[in-house]
Design an enzyme around this catalytic site. Sequence first.
Site, PDB file in Angstrom:
ATOM      1  N   PHE A 149     -13.711  18.335  -6.786  1.00  0.00           N
ATOM      2  CA  PHE A 149     -14.289  19.135  -6.500  1.00  0.00           C
ATOM      3  C   PHE A 149     -16.091  19.267  -7.333  1.00  0.00           C
ATOM      4  O   PHE A 149     -16.983  19.950  -6.746  1.00  0.00           O
ATOM      5  CB  PHE A 149     -13.610  20.860  -6.151  1.00  0.00           C
ATOM      6  CG  PHE A 149     -13.598  21.375  -7.967  1.00  0.00           C
ATOM      7  CD1 PHE A 149     -14.667  22.537  -8.116  1.00  0.00           C
ATOM      8  CD2 PHE A 149     -13.019  20.989  -8.423  1.00  0.00           C
ATOM      9  CE1 PHE A 149     -14.678  23.231  -9.131  1.00  0.00           C
ATOM     10  CE2 PHE A 149     -12.770  22.445  -9.952  1.00  0.00           C
ATOM     11  CZ  PHE A 149     -13.771  23.056 -10.092  1.00  0.00           C
ATOM     12  N   LYS A 173     -13.224   9.670   0.165  1.00  0.00           N
ATOM     13  CA  LYS A 173     -11.927  11.363   0.581  1.00  0.00           C
ATOM     14  C   LYS A 173     -12.613  11.989  -0.349  1.00  0.00           C
ATOM     15  O   LYS A 173     -11.833  12.371  -1.149  1.00  0.00           O
ATOM     16  CB  LYS A 173     -10.928  10.633   0.466  1.00  0.00           C
ATOM     17  CG  LYS A 173      -9.167  11.366   0.918  1.00  0.00           C
ATOM     18  CD  LYS A 173      -9.703  13.500   0.651  1.00  0.00           C
ATOM     19  CE  LYS A 173      -8.921  13.701  -0.792  1.00  0.00           C
ATOM     20  NZ  LYS A 173      -9.152  14.861  -1.232  1.00  0.00           N
ATOM     21  N   GLU A 176     -11.423  18.469  -1.465  1.00  0.00           N
ATOM     22  CA  GLU A 176     -11.464  19.685   0.126  1.00  0.00           C
ATOM     23  C   GLU A 176     -11.852  20.916  -0.224  1.00  0.00           C
ATOM     24  O   GLU A 176     -12.195  21.564   0.813  1.00  0.00           O
ATOM     25  CB  GLU A 176      -9.987  19.748   0.623  1.00  0.00           C
ATOM     26  CG  GLU A 176      -9.115  20.633  -0.276  1.00  0.00           C
ATOM     27  CD  GLU A 176      -8.107  19.273  -0.969  1.00  0.00           C
ATOM     28  OE1 GLU A 176      -9.446  18.682  -1.454  1.00  0.00           O
ATOM     29  OE2 GLU A 176      -7.481  19.568  -1.316  1.00  0.00           O
ATOM     30  N   ARG A 177     -12.259  21.201  -0.957  1.00  0.00           N
ATOM     31  CA  ARG A 177     -13.687  22.219  -1.298  1.00  0.00           C
ATOM     32  C   ARG A 177     -14.162  22.922  -1.619  1.00  0.00           C
ATOM     33  O   ARG A 177     -15.120  23.544  -1.119  1.00  0.00           O
ATOM     34  CB  ARG A 177     -12.500  22.781  -3.468  1.00  0.00           C
ATOM     35  CG  ARG A 177     -11.405  23.581  -3.196  1.00  0.00           C
ATOM     36  CD  ARG A 177     -11.035  23.403  -4.899  1.00  0.00           C
ATOM     37  NE  ARG A 177     -10.459  22.360  -5.182  1.00  0.00           N
ATOM     38  CZ  ARG A 177      -9.847  22.630  -6.799  1.00  0.00           C
ATOM     39  NH1 ARG A 177      -9.854  23.613  -6.917  1.00  0.00           N
ATOM     40  NH2 ARG A 177      -9.127  22.131  -7.104  1.00  0.00           N
ATOM     41  N   SER A 226      -8.154  15.400 -12.104  1.00  0.00           N
ATOM     42  CA  SER A 226      -7.423  16.030 -12.712  1.00  0.00           C
ATOM     43  C   SER A 226      -6.592  14.921 -13.792  1.00  0.00           C
ATOM     44  O   SER A 226      -6.546  14.149 -12.494  1.00  0.00           O
ATOM     45  CB  SER A 226      -7.023  17.061 -12.894  1.00  0.00           C
ATOM     46  OG  SER A 226      -5.560  16.897 -11.882  1.00  0.00           O
ATOM     47  N   CYS A 281     -15.849  17.801 -16.498  1.00  0.00           N
ATOM     48  CA  CYS A 281     -15.262  16.669 -17.530  1.00  0.00           C
ATOM     49  C   CYS A 281     -16.041  16.421 -18.689  1.00  0.00           C
ATOM     50  O   CYS A 281     -15.508  16.421 -19.787  1.00  0.00           O
ATOM     51  CB  CYS A 281     -14.771  15.954 -16.294  1.00  0.00           C
ATOM     52  SG  CYS A 281     -16.235  14.559 -15.976  1.00  0.00           S
ATOM     53  N   GLU A 382      -6.419  21.759 -20.284  1.00  0.00           N
ATOM     54  CA  GLU A 382      -7.957  20.980 -19.755  1.00  0.00           C
ATOM     55  C   GLU A 382      -7.968  23.128 -18.945  1.00  0.00           C
ATOM     56  O   GLU A 382      -7.516  23.577 -18.544  1.00  0.00           O
ATOM     57  CB  GLU A 382      -8.161  20.468 -18.186  1.00  0.00           C
ATOM     58  CG  GLU A 382      -9.392  20.338 -18.605  1.00  0.00           C
ATOM     59  CD  GLU A 382      -9.693  19.389 -17.493  1.00  0.00           C
ATOM     60  OE1 GLU A 382      -9.070  19.005 -16.540  1.00  0.00           O
ATOM     61  OE2 GLU A 382     -10.970  18.558 -17.356  1.00  0.00           O
TER      62      GLU A 382
HETATM   63  P1  NAD Z   1      -8.190  17.487  -8.185  1.00  0.00           P
HETATM   64  O1  NAD Z   1      -7.314  16.758  -9.014  1.00  0.00           O
HETATM   65  O2  NAD Z   1      -7.158  18.420  -8.070  1.00  0.00           O
HETATM   66  O3  NAD Z   1      -8.390  16.453  -7.183  1.00  0.00           O
HETATM   67  C1  NAD Z   1      -9.120  15.359  -7.238  1.00  0.00           C
HETATM   68  C2  NAD Z   1      -8.689  14.798  -5.367  1.00  0.00           C
HETATM   69  O4  NAD Z   1      -7.135  14.704  -5.759  1.00  0.00           O
HETATM   70  C3  NAD Z   1      -9.301  16.092  -4.490  1.00  0.00           C
HETATM   71  O5  NAD Z   1      -9.624  14.303  -3.480  1.00  0.00           O
HETATM   72  C4  NAD Z   1      -7.947  16.652  -3.956  1.00  0.00           C
HETATM   73  O6  NAD Z   1      -7.526  16.696  -2.803  1.00  0.00           O
HETATM   74  C5  NAD Z   1      -6.894  14.989  -4.754  1.00  0.00           C
HETATM   75  N1  NAD Z   1      -5.402  15.911  -4.622  1.00  0.00           N
HETATM   76  C6  NAD Z   1      -5.184  17.053  -5.574  1.00  0.00           C
HETATM   77  N2  NAD Z   1      -4.228  17.124  -5.351  1.00  0.00           N
HETATM   78  C7  NAD Z   1      -3.272  16.400  -5.760  1.00  0.00           C
HETATM   79  C8  NAD Z   1      -2.061  15.945  -5.039  1.00  0.00           C
HETATM   80  N3  NAD Z   1      -0.611  16.814  -5.790  1.00  0.00           N
HETATM   81  N4  NAD Z   1      -2.003  14.319  -4.946  1.00  0.00           N
HETATM   82  C9  NAD Z   1      -3.092  13.365  -4.118  1.00  0.00           C
HETATM   83  N5  NAD Z   1      -4.234  13.809  -4.271  1.00  0.00           N
HETATM   84  C10 NAD Z   1      -4.325  15.452  -4.926  1.00  0.00           C
HETATM   85  O7  NAD Z   1      -9.130  17.544  -9.595  1.00  0.00           O
HETATM   86  P2  NAD Z   1     -10.323  19.111  -9.438  1.00  0.00           P
HETATM   87  O8  NAD Z   1      -9.825  19.900  -9.276  1.00  0.00           O
HETATM   88  O9  NAD Z   1     -10.531  19.051  -8.162  1.00  0.00           O
HETATM   89  O10 NAD Z   1     -11.052  18.109  -9.816  1.00  0.00           O
HETATM   90  C11 NAD Z   1     -11.687  18.903 -11.364  1.00  0.00           C
HETATM   91  C12 NAD Z   1     -10.293  17.854 -12.819  1.00  0.00           C
HETATM   92  O11 NAD Z   1     -11.478  16.399 -12.536  1.00  0.00           O
HETATM   93  C13 NAD Z   1     -10.381  18.442 -13.989  1.00  0.00           C
HETATM   94  O12 NAD Z   1      -9.650  17.874 -14.753  1.00  0.00           O
HETATM   95  C14 NAD Z   1     -12.084  17.488 -13.949  1.00  0.00           C
HETATM   96  O13 NAD Z   1     -11.771  17.076 -15.344  1.00  0.00           O
HETATM   97  C15 NAD Z   1     -11.696  16.138 -13.820  1.00  0.00           C
HETATM   98  N6  NAD Z   1     -12.947  15.747 -14.302  1.00  0.00           N
HETATM   99  C16 NAD Z   1     -12.881  14.380 -14.531  1.00  0.00           C
HETATM  100  C17 NAD Z   1     -14.271  13.412 -15.030  1.00  0.00           C
HETATM  101  C18 NAD Z   1     -14.225  12.197 -15.359  1.00  0.00           C
HETATM  102  O14 NAD Z   1     -15.332  11.528 -14.939  1.00  0.00           O
HETATM  103  N7  NAD Z   1     -13.131  12.044 -15.914  1.00  0.00           N
HETATM  104  C19 NAD Z   1     -15.575  13.824 -13.671  1.00  0.00           C
HETATM  105  C20 NAD Z   1     -15.182  15.102 -13.066  1.00  0.00           C
HETATM  106  C21 NAD Z   1     -14.219  15.932 -12.989  1.00  0.00           C
END
Ligand code: NAD
Length: 497
Positions: A149, A173, A176-177, A226, A281, A382
């Site tokens: 998101f 994909k 969804e937020r 994450s 991140c 985090e």
């Molecule tokens: P998230 O992991 O909750 O979601 C990321 C994606 O995974 C979304 O599209 C979501 O729909 C999907 N998802 C969520 N739960 C899932 C599950 N149980 N099974 C399969 N798919 C699932 O992350 P977020 O809250 O949207 O974003 C923040 C996180 O992303 C933070 O941890 C941040 O550090 C990380 N991030 C990392 C980078 C990087 O380059 N390393 C860059 C941006 C964000």
Amino acid sequence: MTVIPHVIAGKHTEGHGTHRTEVFNPATGQVTHHVAIGNSQDLDAAIAAASDAFPAWAETPPLTRARILFRARDLIEARMNDLAALITAEHGKVLSDAKGEVTRGLEVVEYATAAPELLKGEYTEQVSRGVDAYTMRQPLGIVAGITPFNFPVMVPLWMAPMAIATGNCFILKPSERDPSAAVMLADIFHEAGLPKGVFQVVQGDKDMVNAILGHPAIQAVSFVGSTPIARHVYATGTAAGKRVQALGGAKNHAIVMPDCDLDKTVDALIGAAYGSAGERCMAISVAVAVGPVADALVTKLADHVRSLKIGTGTDNSNEMGPLVTGQHLSRVRGLVDSGVEQGATLVVDGRDHVVSGYEKGFFIGGSLFDNVTERMRIYQEEIFGPVLCVMRAPDFDTALNIINDSPYGNGTAIFTRDGDTARTFTHNVKAGMIGVNVPIPVPMAFHSFGGWKDSLFGDHHMHGPEGVRFFTRMKAITTRWPAGIRSGAEFIMPTHG
Ligand code: NAD
């Protein structure tokens, strides 16, 4: 209420799935849209369109692909305000920050316009007498991107231009937020002349992610999110035979040396810790103060944190907007509570900050902790909110060990005037992106972005030269013509000569 659609075969559609989830304006706390949550039929429809489009797209000369990207680049620039407004409306970050995000994504489009150059192979004449060798890079086929998101435009643009420029069909994909920006991006690429089926958007949640991971037609998955989900995506995707790059979460430390320029360091840390409400991140969430600098550092940081301008993202004079959802707000508050319970010193408490007129918005003030230790949850987890933890280390080696013992290894920074210390740090620290007096060392589009340890699963970093490698397969060709054939059947391992 409008439903945010998928973009399949160049068209907006609510698809076959009947489930919808709410999308909020984080500044008001109101539901503004619903998003269509796709199912496997929707994914199949996107795969069918991608399968139809792939042969022609893969055969399209890279220069022709690049020309479409040039037009997309111009359209993104022209729609910068619209894209930024969508980000602010669904993510909450301040508009100027949202424009910065779009610009960083645009730079990847610009890099990808060099497709003819990026896809050049290598050629060696005369690897043996009368024998020449060369390499070429070819697209993988249908590839998918799954994004978080916190950068609804930039992270999709880390992937889409690279995948498309290299001749693949890309299915996104988004989170969804904040799913609207992805739709606008796909529309822009179509307007630029991209054939339908080459860039599609399937909306959804974890079920769609798992459908993507299990779909045999998808050759590669690029994921950002994450750490627990990145680990799952990497394990599941690679077990299904896919190429996967899965970028995870972070806990980025900055070492503050006693010889640093303290005022400039404090400015840098404030921007890096509290910008975008800490939902980056590459945010600095831990400052490791070395030796005598700690007291002055904490005092100066605290003054800044108390005076942060917090309010709606639509007002560019604000420095920090709301968090993305009410659920995330509760989690961040809970983590601050845990820091207090576990004995950290809460120097500035942002938990009860209220923005007048926006009482239902997901706002929280900046918090600053001192005397944080490795056993505390605020250190281990985090937080992804506007919370900076200060740790105290007696010397540089202790500070370096703290960072190297962290399971995360995304970004890190050192603030010092001493070149020798900086060099020792950059050489020995275990992280993927390192700043010297630069708090958020995000590599430019023509380099590649990625962390170490639990911040990245897979072999390739994102965009730049690594992006080209991730989205292509290499062929090595060895050629010989009759004039180069010197003898009949050869039964020994060929050697040069
Ligand atoms: P998230 O992991 O909750 O979601 C990321 C994606 O995974 C979304 O599209 C979501 O729909 C999907 N998802 C969520 N739960 C899932 C599950 N149980 N099974 C399969 N798919 C699932 O992350 P977020 O809250 O949207 O974003 C923040 C996180 O992303 C933070 O941890 C941040 O550090 C990380 N991030 C990392 C980078 C990087 O380059 N390393 C860059 C941006 C964000």
